[in-house]
Design a protein around this motif. Sequence first.
Motif, PDB file in Angstrom:
ATOM      1  N   ALA A 151       0.828  -1.204   0.000  1.00 58.97           N
ATOM      2  CA  ALA A 151       0.000   0.000   0.000  1.00 58.97           C
ATOM      3  C   ALA A 151       0.868   1.263   0.000  1.00 58.97           C
ATOM      4  CB  ALA A 151      -0.927  -0.009   1.214  1.00 58.97           C
ATOM      5  N   LEU A 152       1.905   1.269   0.825  1.00 56.32           N
ATOM      6  CA  LEU A 152       2.807   2.424   0.868  1.00 56.32           C
ATOM      7  C   LEU A 152       3.548   2.605  -0.457  1.00 56.32           C
ATOM      8  CD1 LEU A 152       4.282   1.964   4.466  1.00 56.32           C
ATOM      9  CD2 LEU A 152       2.795   3.833   3.684  1.00 56.32           C
ATOM     10  N   PHE A 153       3.900   1.505  -1.077  1.00 55.77           N
ATOM     11  CA  PHE A 153       4.581   1.547  -2.376  1.00 55.77           C
ATOM     12  C   PHE A 153       3.677   2.186  -3.424  1.00 55.77           C
ATOM     13  CE2 PHE A 153       5.921  -0.582  -6.390  1.00 55.77           C
ATOM     14  CZ  PHE A 153       7.204  -0.065  -6.458  1.00 55.77           C
ATOM     15  N   HIS A 154       2.391   1.862  -3.365  1.00 60.36           N
ATOM     16  CA  HIS A 154       1.440   2.445  -4.322  1.00 60.36           C
ATOM     17  C   HIS A 154       1.237   3.938  -4.083  1.00 60.36           C
ATOM     18  CE1 HIS A 154      -0.556  -1.728  -5.109  1.00 60.36           C
ATOM     19  NE2 HIS A 154       0.539  -1.543  -5.824  1.00 60.36           N
ATOM     20  N   ILE A 155       1.445   4.388  -2.850  1.00 61.29           N
ATOM     21  CA  ILE A 155       1.261   5.810  -2.532  1.00 61.29           C
ATOM     22  C   ILE A 155       2.471   6.641  -2.930  1.00 61.29           C
ATOM     23  CG2 ILE A 155       1.046   7.449  -0.606  1.00 61.29           C
ATOM     24  CD1 ILE A 155      -0.629   5.351   0.857  1.00 61.29           C
ATOM     25  N   GLN A 156       3.670   6.057  -2.824  1.00 60.46           N
ATOM     26  CA  GLN A 156       4.875   6.871  -2.899  1.00 60.46           C
ATOM     27  C   GLN A 156       5.063   7.554  -4.250  1.00 60.46           C
ATOM     28  OE1 GLN A 156       7.884   3.871  -2.016  1.00 60.46           O
ATOM     29  NE2 GLN A 156       8.490   3.801  -4.166  1.00 60.46           N
ATOM     30  N   TYR A 157       4.714   6.905  -5.355  1.00 64.34           N
ATOM     31  CA  TYR A 157       4.950   7.531  -6.659  1.00 64.34           C
ATOM     32  C   TYR A 157       3.989   8.680  -6.944  1.00 64.34           C
ATOM     33  CZ  TYR A 157       8.446   4.036  -7.738  1.00 64.34           C
ATOM     34  OH  TYR A 157       9.582   3.262  -7.718  1.00 64.34           O
ATOM     35  N   PRO A 158       2.679   8.538  -6.646  1.00 63.03           N
ATOM     36  CA  PRO A 158       1.817   9.715  -6.790  1.00 63.03           C
ATOM     37  C   PRO A 158       2.264  10.885  -5.912  1.00 63.03           C
ATOM     38  CG  PRO A 158       0.484   7.737  -6.592  1.00 63.03           C
ATOM     39  CD  PRO A 158       1.891   7.334  -6.336  1.00 63.03           C
ATOM     40  N   VAL A 159       2.728  10.585  -4.696  1.00 66.59           N
ATOM     41  CA  VAL A 159       3.225  11.646  -3.820  1.00 66.59           C
ATOM     42  C   VAL A 159       4.438  12.318  -4.448  1.00 66.59           C
ATOM     43  CG1 VAL A 159       4.368  12.120  -1.617  1.00 66.59           C
ATOM     44  CG2 VAL A 159       2.310  10.711  -1.666  1.00 66.59           C
ATOM     45  N   ALA A 160       5.369  11.514  -4.929  1.00 62.95           N
ATOM     46  CA  ALA A 160       6.585  12.074  -5.534  1.00 62.95           C
ATOM     47  C   ALA A 160       6.265  12.902  -6.770  1.00 62.95           C
ATOM     48  CB  ALA A 160       7.552  10.950  -5.887  1.00 62.95           C
ATOM     49  N   GLU A 161       5.234  12.492  -7.508  1.00 65.79           N
ATOM     50  CA  GLU A 161       4.878  13.215  -8.737  1.00 65.79           C
ATOM     51  C   GLU A 161       4.214  14.544  -8.452  1.00 65.79           C
ATOM     52  OE1 GLU A 161       2.101  12.435 -12.705  1.00 65.79           O
ATOM     53  OE2 GLU A 161       2.987  10.734 -11.635  1.00 65.79           O
ATOM     54  N   ARG A 162       3.485  14.639  -7.340  1.00 63.07           N
ATOM     55  CA  ARG A 162       2.714  15.855  -7.058  1.00 63.07           C
ATOM     56  C   ARG A 162       3.310  16.721  -5.950  1.00 63.07           C
ATOM     57  NH1 ARG A 162       1.313  15.309 -11.209  1.00 63.07           N
ATOM     58  NH2 ARG A 162      -0.734  14.958 -12.153  1.00 63.07           N
ATOM     59  N   VAL A 163       4.283  16.194  -5.223  1.00 68.97           N
ATOM     60  CA  VAL A 163       4.866  16.960  -4.109  1.00 68.97           C
ATOM     61  C   VAL A 163       6.356  17.176  -4.374  1.00 68.97           C
ATOM     62  CG1 VAL A 163       5.297  17.038  -1.631  1.00 68.97           C
ATOM     63  CG2 VAL A 163       3.185  15.992  -2.499  1.00 68.97           C
ATOM     64  N   PRO A 164       6.742  18.355  -4.833  1.00 66.96           N
ATOM     65  CA  PRO A 164       8.166  18.626  -5.049  1.00 66.96           C
ATOM     66  C   PRO A 164       8.950  18.480  -3.750  1.00 66.96           C
ATOM     67  CG  PRO A 164       6.776  20.331  -6.035  1.00 66.96           C
ATOM     68  CD  PRO A 164       5.883  19.493  -5.178  1.00 66.96           C
ATOM     69  N   VAL A 219      -8.377   6.801  -8.015  1.00 69.04           N
ATOM     70  CA  VAL A 219      -9.492   7.747  -7.986  1.00 69.04           C
ATOM     71  C   VAL A 219      -9.067   9.054  -7.316  1.00 69.04           C
ATOM     72  CG1 VAL A 219     -11.808   8.180  -7.077  1.00 69.04           C
ATOM     73  CG2 VAL A 219     -11.242   5.931  -8.030  1.00 69.04           C
ATOM     74  N   ALA A 220      -8.350   8.945  -6.197  1.00 67.05           N
ATOM     75  CA  ALA A 220      -7.898  10.139  -5.477  1.00 67.05           C
ATOM     76  C   ALA A 220      -6.928  10.960  -6.324  1.00 67.05           C
ATOM     77  CB  ALA A 220      -7.235   9.733  -4.170  1.00 67.05           C
ATOM     78  N   PHE A 221      -6.018  10.293  -7.006  1.00 66.62           N
ATOM     79  CA  PHE A 221      -5.013  10.985  -7.815  1.00 66.62           C
ATOM     80  C   PHE A 221      -5.678  11.766  -8.947  1.00 66.62           C
ATOM     81  CE2 PHE A 221      -1.810  11.157 -11.206  1.00 66.62           C
ATOM     82  CZ  PHE A 221      -0.749  11.722 -10.513  1.00 66.62           C
ATOM     83  N   GLU A 222      -6.630  11.110  -9.620  1.00 63.76           N
ATOM     84  CA  GLU A 222      -7.327  11.788 -10.708  1.00 63.76           C
ATOM     85  C   GLU A 222      -8.178  12.939 -10.170  1.00 63.76           C
ATOM     86  OE1 GLU A 222      -6.866  11.289 -13.840  1.00 63.76           O
ATOM     87  OE2 GLU A 222      -5.580   9.528 -13.667  1.00 63.76           O
ATOM     88  N   SER A 223      -8.733  12.779  -8.982  1.00 68.47           N
ATOM     89  CA  SER A 223      -9.539  13.852  -8.373  1.00 68.47           C
ATOM     90  C   SER A 223      -8.674  15.048  -8.015  1.00 68.47           C
ATOM     91  CB  SER A 223     -10.256  13.324  -7.123  1.00 68.47           C
ATOM     92  OG  SER A 223     -11.118  12.247  -7.447  1.00 68.47           O
ATOM     93  N   ILE A 224      -7.464  14.784  -7.525  1.00 65.23           N
ATOM     94  CA  ILE A 224      -6.528  15.870  -7.209  1.00 65.23           C
ATOM     95  C   ILE A 224      -6.253  16.699  -8.458  1.00 65.23           C
ATOM     96  CG2 ILE A 224      -4.108  16.337  -6.643  1.00 65.23           C
ATOM     97  CD1 ILE A 224      -4.305  13.965  -4.653  1.00 65.23           C
ATOM     98  N   ASP A 225      -6.034  16.017  -9.583  1.00 66.81           N
ATOM     99  CA  ASP A 225      -5.789  16.733 -10.839  1.00 66.81           C
ATOM    100  C   ASP A 225      -7.024  17.516 -11.280  1.00 66.81           C
ATOM    101  OD1 ASP A 225      -3.192  16.014 -11.080  1.00 66.81           O
ATOM    102  OD2 ASP A 225      -3.495  14.491 -12.619  1.00 66.81           O
ATOM    103  N   ALA A 226      -8.187  16.845 -11.198  1.00 66.95           N
ATOM    104  CA  ALA A 226      -9.421  17.482 -11.678  1.00 66.95           C
ATOM    105  C   ALA A 226      -9.778  18.714 -10.856  1.00 66.95           C
ATOM    106  CB  ALA A 226     -10.566  16.479 -11.649  1.00 66.95           C
ATOM    107  N   LEU A 227      -9.504  18.662  -9.554  1.00 66.91           N
ATOM    108  CA  LEU A 227      -9.843  19.774  -8.665  1.00 66.91           C
ATOM    109  C   LEU A 227      -8.734  20.820  -8.581  1.00 66.91           C
ATOM    110  CD1 LEU A 227     -11.485  17.713  -5.761  1.00 66.91           C
ATOM    111  CD2 LEU A 227     -12.658  19.077  -7.517  1.00 66.91           C
ATOM    112  N   GLY A 228      -7.607  20.523  -9.192  1.00 71.95           N
ATOM    113  CA  GLY A 228      -6.507  21.483  -9.193  1.00 71.95           C
ATOM    114  C   GLY A 228      -5.856  21.668  -7.837  1.00 71.95           C
ATOM    115  N   ILE A 229      -5.838  20.633  -7.027  1.00 70.61           N
ATOM    116  CA  ILE A 229      -5.227  20.718  -5.691  1.00 70.61           C
ATOM    117  C   ILE A 229      -3.711  20.640  -5.828  1.00 70.61           C
ATOM    118  CG2 ILE A 229      -5.047  19.601  -3.428  1.00 70.61           C
ATOM    119  CD1 ILE A 229      -7.888  18.525  -3.885  1.00 70.61           C
TER     120      ILE A 229
END
Length: 342
Positions: free
Chosen positions: A28-41, A278-288
């Motif tokens: 689960a943590l492995f699946h989280i780390q790449y979206p975090v790295a992509e969106r959090v400088p 779903v969360a990752f796509e929502s972050i993009d759609a909402l511009g967070i």
Amino acid sequence: MGMADTETARTRAGWMDMLRGLAVLLVALFHIQYPVAERVPGTPDALLRFGEAMQPFRMPLLFFLSGLLLPRSLAKPLKTYTAGKLRGLVWPFALWTAIVVVCFEVLWTDDDPLRLFTDVPAMLMGWQHMWFLSVLIVCYAVAPLTRFLPSWALPVPLAIAATFIVSDGSWAEYGQKVLWYGAFFFVGAAVSRYLHTWQRLHPALPSAMLAFTVVWGYIAAHDRELRTAMGFSTFLISLVGVLGVLWLAPRIPRIRFLEWAGRGSIVVYLVNLTAITVAFESIDALGITDARAVVTILCIAGLALPLAMVPLGRTVLFTWPAPPAPAPARSGDTVNPRRTPR
């Protein structure tokens, strides 16, 4: 079964659940780390390296633990064994494949809106993270053959065969997964007879294996080929780590949370990546863009939500209900064989 045997069985179930919980949370943590790295400088590089260091051992450990339970499963009548796997594996695989496809079709609309629904081979092989259940189903389907062919005879040929699959085709890649992870599954089945002996071994060898595992994990974290290749040599290396952890497990203080997560591991696994996507796509759609908000949303989707759903593990979302057991005959009841329906 005597009291001592019962206590031993409970202890064994406890540390197996703990290892299963640890492995699935690492996934689960492995699946989280790449979206975090992509969106959090500025995401710490150590976070990515840790997840990558665990990659050679997480999924092999899950397959190995499933194999450890195989002899107990095969002790049941074949009809009972098959029905149990249909309810506990095939049903959630089919249901969650449909859920994943529907979610991702909605999120990833393109010129062919039914593309995912029509890609039957991809669904059978396990679309996205569903490959784990697909491969496990194949392992359990083949497993009854071990009533005639011993489990220990299978892992080496399977791992060697995986080495010689070099095609890039989807079926070839899936076949390689079946062979390579199947080798861990059947090693687990073979080791189950000698588990107590292994865990009572003098610490010298297992400690060396664990030290090697740490070193290899560090090296593999910096070399993608080393941590993803499925061949005989990498099978042996990953097996060293799995066996080392297996020896260590009963010596670790019990962590009830990990045991609980392990008992609901299928829930965590199935919900995790689906919710993250779903969360990752929502972050993009909402511009967070706020880093803390992004991390919070992804952690809720990838960890909090799957864990919150663990109590639903016995519902139809994750297993098909077993038929009710027949009521026991009341004392004094008699059966007239001439009146028994035929």
